[in-house]
Design an enzyme around this catalytic site. Structure first.
Site, short mmCIF file in Angstrom:
data_model
loop_
_atom_site.label_atom_id
_atom_site.label_comp_id
_atom_site.label_asym_id
_atom_site.label_seq_id
_atom_site.Cartn_x
_atom_site.Cartn_y
_atom_site.Cartn_z
N THR A 17 0.83 -1.21 0.00
CA THR A 17 0.00 0.00 0.00
C THR A 17 0.86 1.26 0.00
OG1 THR A 17 -1.59 -1.24 1.34
CG2 THR A 17 -1.96 1.11 1.14
N ARG A 21 7.85 -2.85 2.69
CA ARG A 21 8.07 -2.98 4.13
C ARG A 21 8.42 -4.41 4.47
NH1 ARG A 21 3.26 0.86 6.68
NH2 ARG A 21 3.58 2.47 5.11
N SER A 112 6.41 3.58 8.50
CA SER A 112 5.26 4.33 9.03
C SER A 112 4.83 3.93 10.44
CB SER A 112 4.11 4.20 8.05
OG SER A 112 3.11 5.11 8.39
N HIS A 113 3.62 3.42 10.57
CA HIS A 113 3.08 3.13 11.91
C HIS A 113 3.56 1.77 12.44
CE1 HIS A 113 0.55 1.28 8.91
NE2 HIS A 113 0.17 0.41 9.83
N LYS A 125 10.15 3.87 0.38
CA LYS A 125 9.17 4.25 -0.64
C LYS A 125 9.72 5.37 -1.50
CE LYS A 125 6.66 6.94 2.87
NZ LYS A 125 5.37 7.25 3.50
N ASP A 276 2.02 9.41 13.81
CA ASP A 276 2.64 8.09 13.70
C ASP A 276 4.14 8.17 13.36
OD1 ASP A 276 2.35 8.96 11.06
OD2 ASP A 276 2.19 6.92 10.29
N ASP A 278 6.06 8.12 10.72
CA ASP A 278 6.59 9.05 9.71
C ASP A 278 5.80 10.35 9.61
OD1 ASP A 278 4.38 7.72 8.65
OD2 ASP A 278 5.11 7.84 6.60
N ASP A 280 2.58 11.14 9.06
CA ASP A 280 1.49 11.45 8.14
C ASP A 280 0.10 11.13 8.71
OD1 ASP A 280 1.84 8.74 7.97
OD2 ASP A 280 2.12 8.65 5.80
N ARG A 281 0.06 10.45 9.86
CA ARG A 281 -1.26 10.15 10.45
C ARG A 281 -1.55 11.09 11.61
NH1 ARG A 281 -2.59 3.78 10.50
NH2 ARG A 281 -1.71 3.28 8.47
N THR A 343 -7.84 2.31 -1.14
CA THR A 343 -6.98 2.59 0.02
C THR A 343 -5.56 2.92 -0.41
OG1 THR A 343 -8.30 1.20 1.47
CG2 THR A 343 -6.01 1.53 2.09
N GLU A 362 -8.54 9.33 4.86
CA GLU A 362 -8.68 7.88 4.98
C GLU A 362 -9.09 7.55 6.41
OE1 GLU A 362 -6.13 5.21 2.42
OE2 GLU A 362 -4.66 6.55 3.29
N GLU A 363 -9.85 6.48 6.55
CA GLU A 363 -10.31 6.05 7.87
C GLU A 363 -9.16 5.68 8.80
OE1 GLU A 363 -9.62 2.75 8.72
OE2 GLU A 363 -8.73 2.58 6.71
N SER A 364 -7.98 5.43 8.23
CA SER A 364 -6.83 4.98 9.01
C SER A 364 -6.06 6.14 9.62
CB SER A 364 -5.91 4.17 8.10
OG SER A 364 -5.56 4.94 6.96
N LYS A 375 -0.65 12.45 3.13
CA LYS A 375 -1.42 12.80 4.30
C LYS A 375 -0.48 13.48 5.28
CE LYS A 375 -1.39 8.00 6.04
NZ LYS A 375 -0.92 7.10 5.00
N ARG A 495 -8.88 -6.69 7.40
CA ARG A 495 -9.56 -5.51 7.93
C ARG A 495 -11.03 -5.59 7.58
NH1 ARG A 495 -5.10 -2.83 9.48
NH2 ARG A 495 -3.45 -2.27 8.02
C1 VG1 Z 1 -2.88 1.11 5.78
C2 VG1 Z 1 -4.14 1.95 5.80
C3 VG1 Z 1 -4.17 2.90 4.62
C4 VG1 Z 1 -2.89 3.75 4.62
C5 VG1 Z 1 -1.68 2.85 4.65
C6 VG1 Z 1 -0.38 3.62 4.77
O1 VG1 Z 1 -2.87 0.30 4.62
O2 VG1 Z 1 -5.29 1.14 5.80
O3 VG1 Z 1 -5.32 3.71 4.69
O4 VG1 Z 1 -2.85 4.57 3.48
O5 VG1 Z 1 -1.75 1.96 5.77
O6 VG1 Z 1 -0.39 4.41 5.90
P1 VG1 Z 1 -3.28 -1.26 4.65
O7 VG1 Z 1 -3.04 -1.75 3.26
O8 VG1 Z 1 -2.45 -1.89 5.70
O9 VG1 Z 1 -4.73 -1.28 5.03
V1 VG1 Z 1 1.05 4.80 6.68
O10 VG1 Z 1 0.79 5.97 7.74
O11 VG1 Z 1 1.41 3.27 7.36
O12 VG1 Z 1 2.12 5.11 5.45
CO CO Z 2 2.49 6.88 8.26
#
Ligand code: VG1
Ligand code: CO
Length: 542
Positions: A17, A21, A112-113, A125, A276, A278, A280-281, A343, A362-364, A375, A495
């Site tokens: 996504t 990773r 990221s998270h 990335k 988070d 990096d 962006d959240r 997503t 995004e919901e995340s 983001k 999910r």
């Molecule tokens: C998750 C989230 C998605 C987000 C992605 C990257 O992806 O659901 O909304 O864009 O993480 O976020 P997935 O494929 O695990 O559902 V970040 O802040 O980890 O770059």
């Molecule tokens: Co992130």
């Protein structure tokens, strides 16, 4: 000075996504990072003599890969690299630097998270010249290159001192070490009413920002405490650590529970937020009220005009498919378009570049706007603060008023983490096979109106992205969505996204899980979650 090093392909370098990773030990295999970086370069065209931005979220292995990326950029013919001091650049800050200095693109080192440390996650990335995540066309091309790679190019140079700002030369290439915060802070100052925010803090407004020992610490310190005068101590866990202090830098109700508890406590500050790994959240919690990310994007869009950067109004709103429909109602009222994308932030890029959407979410816990192409956690926090200052109301009042005006979309996401991959795939395959039979069926007293496997037709470039999540829509507008995560590094994560709309104001204060109980049970009836995964309960509920 330039060496061409023979290498063998790895078969598992398919970007998910958001980039590639893997666990750190996977990245530490011989030439693993080099192969992927070379494959990115091999998938690109026309960068000779141009500038590449390099930065990361400070996690374990960041510094090592930054040195490799610099030496490889030099060997592959980039004219210059701009590197965040200490190897630090938040994802939104990197996006801004790419755009501001019109560079060719950027490499961001982050998972990221996901947690960090010697046995946790690392990631790489690539962002393109518009500042946004590489589109699917480019990630697919990169993956193809990883499967056929036979050598990579690297310059034999001494390690660059990335802790001191300034410019040096390395193998004929210019290396500029930049302050990672300055450009970003200036951008925020251009979008928001900093005078009003200074007044807000001066009046005794209390805030808690938790950087979770991840990348936003230095940004939040500079902006909130230094520039806006928030009391010292407003920012917590602000020192980026390679292992994030042993925690998951994921700002949700599980991993930021301490913040939630504080915000629900008797002496809660007025406003709480977290970001988070990096940056962006964002997690937004007002005194006594948690704002779901789906609601947050709707509320920010509805009030955006109150901030100077958005006083001209919005062109459109875009949200990922699983994100709740709360923003749709705002778009309708504002008379602007609403776009539903798969997503992942990469799908917003075209809409933002074409000026069709101004705010995306995004919901995340991802929210952002056309100011960058990612983001942006702190941006969302500052927009909330600007709105609070302009309206002179509490977060709780704003939320209640929003629901009274638009109705409430009860919403929750249930994650089943580290499920065996085969079992997760079987669940999805079985669900897909029965999609045609679902419409008209009745589950727990609710009738299914339609069911499909979401496919996105990009209105800008016409590209099609299929299999982006299975959605089951019920009569009356409730829905459940199923998809497999594309960011995990062990097993599969299922999910399940659950949503129900409630227009009746007297029913806006229900417990979310209780309000969704029928749909949660229906999701299991439809997909056989329990029987396929062997799990009776989700691992994370947000
Ligand atoms: C998750 C989230 C998605 C987000 C992605 C990257 O992806 O659901 O909304 O864009 O993480 O976020 P997935 O494929 O695990 O559902 V970040 O802040 O980890 O770059
Ligand atoms: Co992130």
């Amino acid at each position: 000075m330039i060496r061409t090093v023979p290498t063998k392909p790895y078969s598992d370098q398919k970007p998910g996504t958001s980039g590639l990773r893997k666990k750190v030990p996977v990245f530490q295999q011989e030439h693993y990072a080099e192969n992927f970086i070379q494959s990115i370069f091999d998938a690109l065209d026309g960068f000779k003599g141009k500038t590449l931005v390099i930065g990361g979220d400070g996690r374990f292995y960041n510094r090592e890969v930054i040195q490799k990326a610099i030496a490889m950029a030099a060997a592959n013919g980039f004219g210059k690299v701009m590197v965040g001091q200490g190897g630090i650049l938040s994802t939104p800050a990197a996006s801004h630097v790419i755009r501001k200095y019109k560079t060719f693109g950027g490499i961001i080192l982050s998972a990221s998270h996901n947690p960090g440390g010697p046995h946790e996650d690392f990631g790489i990335k690539y962002n393109a010249g518009n500042g946004g995540p590489a589109p699917e066309k480019l990630t697919d091309a990169t993956f193809e290159k990883t499967r056929a790679i036979s050598s990579f190019k690297i310059a034999d140079i001494d390690p660059i001192d990335i802790d001191t700002t300034g410019t040096v030369k390395a193998a004929g290439m210019t290396v500029e070490i930049i302050d990672p915060v300055a450009d970003y802070a200036e951008l925020m100052e251009s979008l928001f009413d900093f005078d009003a925010l200074r007044k807000l803090f001066k009046s005794g407004f209390r805030m808690r920002f938790d950087a979770m020992h991840a990348v936003t610490g230095p940004y939040a310190k500079e902006i909130l405490e230094n520039r806006l005068g928030a009391p010292i101590g407003t920012c917590r866990n602000f020192k980026p650590l390679p292992d994030f202090g042993g925690h998951h830098p994921d700002p949700n109700l599980v991993h930021a529970k301490h913040l939630y508890d504080e915000m629900m406590g008797p002496d809660a500050p007025d406003f709480g937020a977290a970001s988070d790994g990096d940056g962006d959240r964002n997690l937004i919690i007002g005194k006594g009220i948690f704002v779901t990310p789906s609601d947050s994007v709707a509320m920010l869009a509805a009030n955006a005009r109150l901030a100077p950067g958005y006083k001209g109004g919005l062109k459109g709103i875009a949200r990922s498919m699983p994100t709740s429909g709360a923003a749709d109602r705002v778009a309708e009222k504002l008379g602007i378009a609403l776009y539903e994308t798969p997503t992942g932030w990469k799908f917003f890029g075209n809409l933002l570049d074409a000026d069709m959407a101004t705010i995306c979410g995004e919901e995340s816990a991802g929210t952002g706007s056309n100011h960058v192409r990612e983001k942006d956690g702190l941006w969302a926090v500052l927009l909330w603060l600007n709105i609070l200052a302009a309206r002179g109301e509490s977060c709780k009042q704003i939320v209640a008023e929003h629901w009274a005006t638009y109705g409430r979309n009860y919403y929750s996401r249930h994650d089943y983490e580290e499920v065996e991959s085969d079992r997760a795939t079987a669940l999805v395959d079985e669900l897909r096979a029965k999609l045609g039979a679902l419409p008209g069926a009745s589950v727990r007293g609710m009738t299914i109106a339609s069911a499909d496997d979401f496919a996105y037709h990009d209105p800008v470039d016409g590209s099609i992205s299929e299999h982006q999540g299975i959605r089951v829509l019920f009569e009356g507008g409730s829905r459940v969505v199923f998809r497999l995560s594309g960011t995990g590094t062990s097993g599969a994560t299922l999910r399940v996204y659950i949503e129900r709309y409630e227009s009746d104001k007297s029913r806006h204060d229900l417990d979310t899980q209780a309000a969704l109980a029928d749909l949660i049970a229906a999701a299991d009836d439809i997909a056989g979650i329990h029987s396929h995964t062997g799990r009776a309960e989700p691992s994370v509920i947000t």
